[in-house]
Design a protein around this motif. Structure first.
Motif, PDB file in Angstrom:
ATOM      1  N   PRO A  57       0.943  -1.208  -0.129  1.00 56.72           N
ATOM      2  CA  PRO A  57       0.086  -0.117  -0.114  1.00 56.72           C
ATOM      3  C   PRO A  57       0.760   1.371   0.041  1.00 56.72           C
ATOM      4  CG  PRO A  57      -0.881  -1.552   1.708  1.00 56.72           C
ATOM      5  CD  PRO A  57       0.459  -2.056   1.111  1.00 56.72           C
ATOM      6  N   GLY A  60       2.159   1.985  -3.397  1.00 55.83           N
ATOM      7  CA  GLY A  60       1.158   2.623  -4.251  1.00 55.83           C
ATOM      8  C   GLY A  60       0.864   4.261  -3.851  1.00 55.83           C
ATOM      9  N   ASN A  96      -0.561  -2.631  -6.132  1.00 57.87           N
ATOM     10  CA  ASN A  96      -0.553  -1.266  -5.952  1.00 57.87           C
ATOM     11  C   ASN A  96       0.083  -0.123  -6.439  1.00 57.87           C
ATOM     12  OD1 ASN A  96      -0.716  -3.294  -3.674  1.00 57.87           O
ATOM     13  ND2 ASN A  96      -2.099  -1.938  -2.438  1.00 57.87           N
ATOM     14  N   TRP A  99      -1.495   0.052  -9.814  1.00 64.66           N
ATOM     15  CA  TRP A  99      -3.108   0.483  -9.480  1.00 64.66           C
ATOM     16  C   TRP A  99      -3.167   2.029  -9.236  1.00 64.66           C
ATOM     17  CZ3 TRP A  99      -4.478   2.679  -4.748  1.00 64.66           C
ATOM     18  CH2 TRP A  99      -5.771   2.633  -4.822  1.00 64.66           C
ATOM     19  N   ALA A 100      -2.012   2.420  -8.399  1.00 68.02           N
ATOM     20  CA  ALA A 100      -2.075   4.089  -8.237  1.00 68.02           C
ATOM     21  C   ALA A 100      -1.578   4.738  -9.384  1.00 68.02           C
ATOM     22  CB  ALA A 100      -1.162   4.170  -6.958  1.00 68.02           C
ATOM     23  N   ASP A 130      -6.453   4.772   1.911  1.00 68.06           N
ATOM     24  CA  ASP A 130      -5.889   3.555   2.484  1.00 68.06           C
ATOM     25  C   ASP A 130      -5.728   3.663   4.029  1.00 68.06           C
ATOM     26  OD1 ASP A 130      -3.535   1.407   2.024  1.00 68.06           O
ATOM     27  OD2 ASP A 130      -2.647   2.733   3.609  1.00 68.06           O
ATOM     28  N   THR A 170       2.084   0.813   5.026  1.00 69.23           N
ATOM     29  CA  THR A 170       0.791   1.607   4.399  1.00 69.23           C
ATOM     30  C   THR A 170       0.904   2.918   4.756  1.00 69.23           C
ATOM     31  OG1 THR A 170      -0.391   1.042   6.621  1.00 69.23           O
ATOM     32  CG2 THR A 170      -0.613  -0.677   5.172  1.00 69.23           C
ATOM     33  N   ARG A 244       0.093  -8.827  -3.897  1.00 71.85           N
ATOM     34  CA  ARG A 244      -0.689  -9.033  -4.768  1.00 71.85           C
ATOM     35  C   ARG A 244      -1.666 -10.435  -4.718  1.00 71.85           C
ATOM     36  NH1 ARG A 244       0.194  -8.131 -11.054  1.00 71.85           N
ATOM     37  NH2 ARG A 244       2.008  -7.068 -10.348  1.00 71.85           N
ATOM     38  N   PRO A 278      -7.213  -2.623  -3.272  1.00 72.72           N
ATOM     39  CA  PRO A 278      -6.290  -2.253  -4.198  1.00 72.72           C
ATOM     40  C   PRO A 278      -5.008  -3.394  -4.452  1.00 72.72           C
ATOM     41  CG  PRO A 278      -6.686  -0.349  -2.857  1.00 72.72           C
ATOM     42  CD  PRO A 278      -7.287  -1.561  -2.054  1.00 72.72           C
ATOM     43  N   THR A 279      -5.161  -4.279  -3.489  1.00 69.99           N
ATOM     44  CA  THR A 279      -3.957  -5.329  -3.630  1.00 69.99           C
ATOM     45  C   THR A 279      -4.492  -6.403  -4.458  1.00 69.99           C
ATOM     46  OG1 THR A 279      -3.193  -4.561  -1.611  1.00 69.99           O
ATOM     47  CG2 THR A 279      -2.370  -6.640  -2.300  1.00 69.99           C
TER      48      THR A 279
END
Ligand code: MRU
Length: 366
Positions: A57, A60, A96, A99-100, A130, A170, A244, A278-279
């Motif tokens: 996280p 990301g 992530n 994704w980000a 998050d 995170t 993931r 998001p993972t």
């Protein structure tokens, strides 16, 4: 969470200088708490690749701020798309990251004219979301710890964790540690077995430091000790994070996680994986076959760093100079070894059916 008793996040925009993103340089923990400033995308890529920041996280969130710094330098969308691809290549396993970056790029392409304001608000949203997601993961996972505590009638609940899936991985709370922190807040007695997590020792360096700062009882163990402790009945629950998760419930996490899952399966110890949505990589049918595994420099295996009595940090070689080392950074735990997935929407079976039950909007996303 707390550092020296004060609330702290892992990443933030400097309040006096909006051209500067600040992070904790995690390479120096637990020996030194140093704030590092990032001023451009190149510095962000180095911070991710060389693991100043790490944990899916946070990778990301850092990437999102990296795109903000890229827009600050110039706002041509074509050039930004190319830079986004370079950023996505910094580390391959944690989904992530892509994704980000994709989320910020989508916002930039949404038609607004002030790209800098768009990038900033998207990066801020990713960070704030998050924190909230991780807080909710804690609420979801708390019941597992509370039930165990009730069964043990006040005896400490022994939880084993691997690597660092704590707040340092995170923006705040952590994933695997969030239920632990929330259990502590409810007065549940806890003791955490912290896998040292060779080769980079994220458990010994980061998780142990985090837990100490929050006042949670813990013991650092070598990675090989987990199976023995489980056989002796000294582990009530395993909770780990993931970089993931495929739609079939297979989970990639720090190297060695699979061996813990095998030992937990053999000894009947519940093995849970905590993850923010998001993972989840909905595009992958099978984690075991499709998740890319990062290979890192063999030097992380042949050398080890630590704190000397003169307060300097030193690196020493621990293998023969001529020995070659291989360093896969992650492994994949098959869904069949996982008791459940702890998400911000609740706990589900590690399966496509289980995940889709919590995230029905993904049914047609394949
Ligand atoms: O190589 P790292 O330190 O980035 O690996 C981190 C992990 O494997 C964590 O367990 C994972 O990212 C989950 S973090 C909430």
């Amino acid at each position: 969470m707390l550092v020296n008793g004060k609330p702290q996040r892992t990443i933030w925009l400097n309040p006096r200088n909006p051209a500067c993103v600040e992070i904790i340089d995690q390479r120096l923990l637990p020996h030194r708490f140093v704030i590092k400033q990032l001023h451009n995308l190149d510095e962000v890529i180095i911070a991710i690749r060389d693991m100043y920041v790490r944990g899916a996280p946070l990778i990301g969130a850092t990437a999102a701020w990296g795109m903000y710094l890229a827009v600050l330098a110039q706002d041509d969308l074509e050039i930004l798309s190319r830079k986004a691809e370079c950023l996505k290549a910094a580390r391959p396993t944690a989904v992530n990251l892509a994704w980000a970056v994709d989320r910020v790029m989508k916002r930039l392409r949404s038609g607004g004219t002030d790209l800098l304001a768009l990038a900033r608000s998207e990066a801020e949203a990713i960070c704030d979301e998050d924190v909230e997601i991780c807080r909710k993961i804690g609420e979801s996972g708390l019941s597992l710890i509370a039930e165990t505590a009730e069964r043990k009638q006040g005896e400490p609940v022994n939880i084993l964790t691997h690597c660092n899936a704590g707040w340092l991985a995170t923006v705040d709370w952590g994933t695997a540690t969030s239920p632990i922190y929330q259990a502590q807040q409810r007065g549940i007695e806890l003791h955490i077995w912290v896998d040292e997590t060779r080769p980079r020792n994220q458990g010994a360096n980061l998780t142990a430091w985090e837990l100490g700062e929050q006042g949670i009882a813990h013991s650092v163990i070598v990675d090989n000790a987990g199976g023995h402790l489980m056989q002796k009945g000294l582990v009530d629950l395993v909770i780990v994070g993931t970089d993931r998760t495929a739609r079939n419930g297979d989970v990639a996490n720090k190297i060695g996680t699979y061996l813990k899952a095998l030992a937990a399966h053999d000894t009947g110890v519940p093995f849970y994986v905590a993850l923010p949505s998001p993972t989840i990589d909905w595009s992958l049918d099978s984690g075991c076959q499709q998740i890319p595994i990062e290979e890192r420099d063999g030097r992380e295996v042949t050398h080890i760093s630590g704190y000397l009595s003169d307060e300097s940090i030193a690196e020493v070689r621990i293998t023969p100079a001529s020995s070659r080392a291989v360093n896969p950074a992650f492994d994949v735990t098959p869904a069949r070894l996982i008791s459940g997935l702890i998400t911000e929407h609740g706990i589900c079976a590690a399966s496509e059916e289980g995940l889709l039950g919590l995230f029905p909007e993904q049914v047609n996303n394949d």
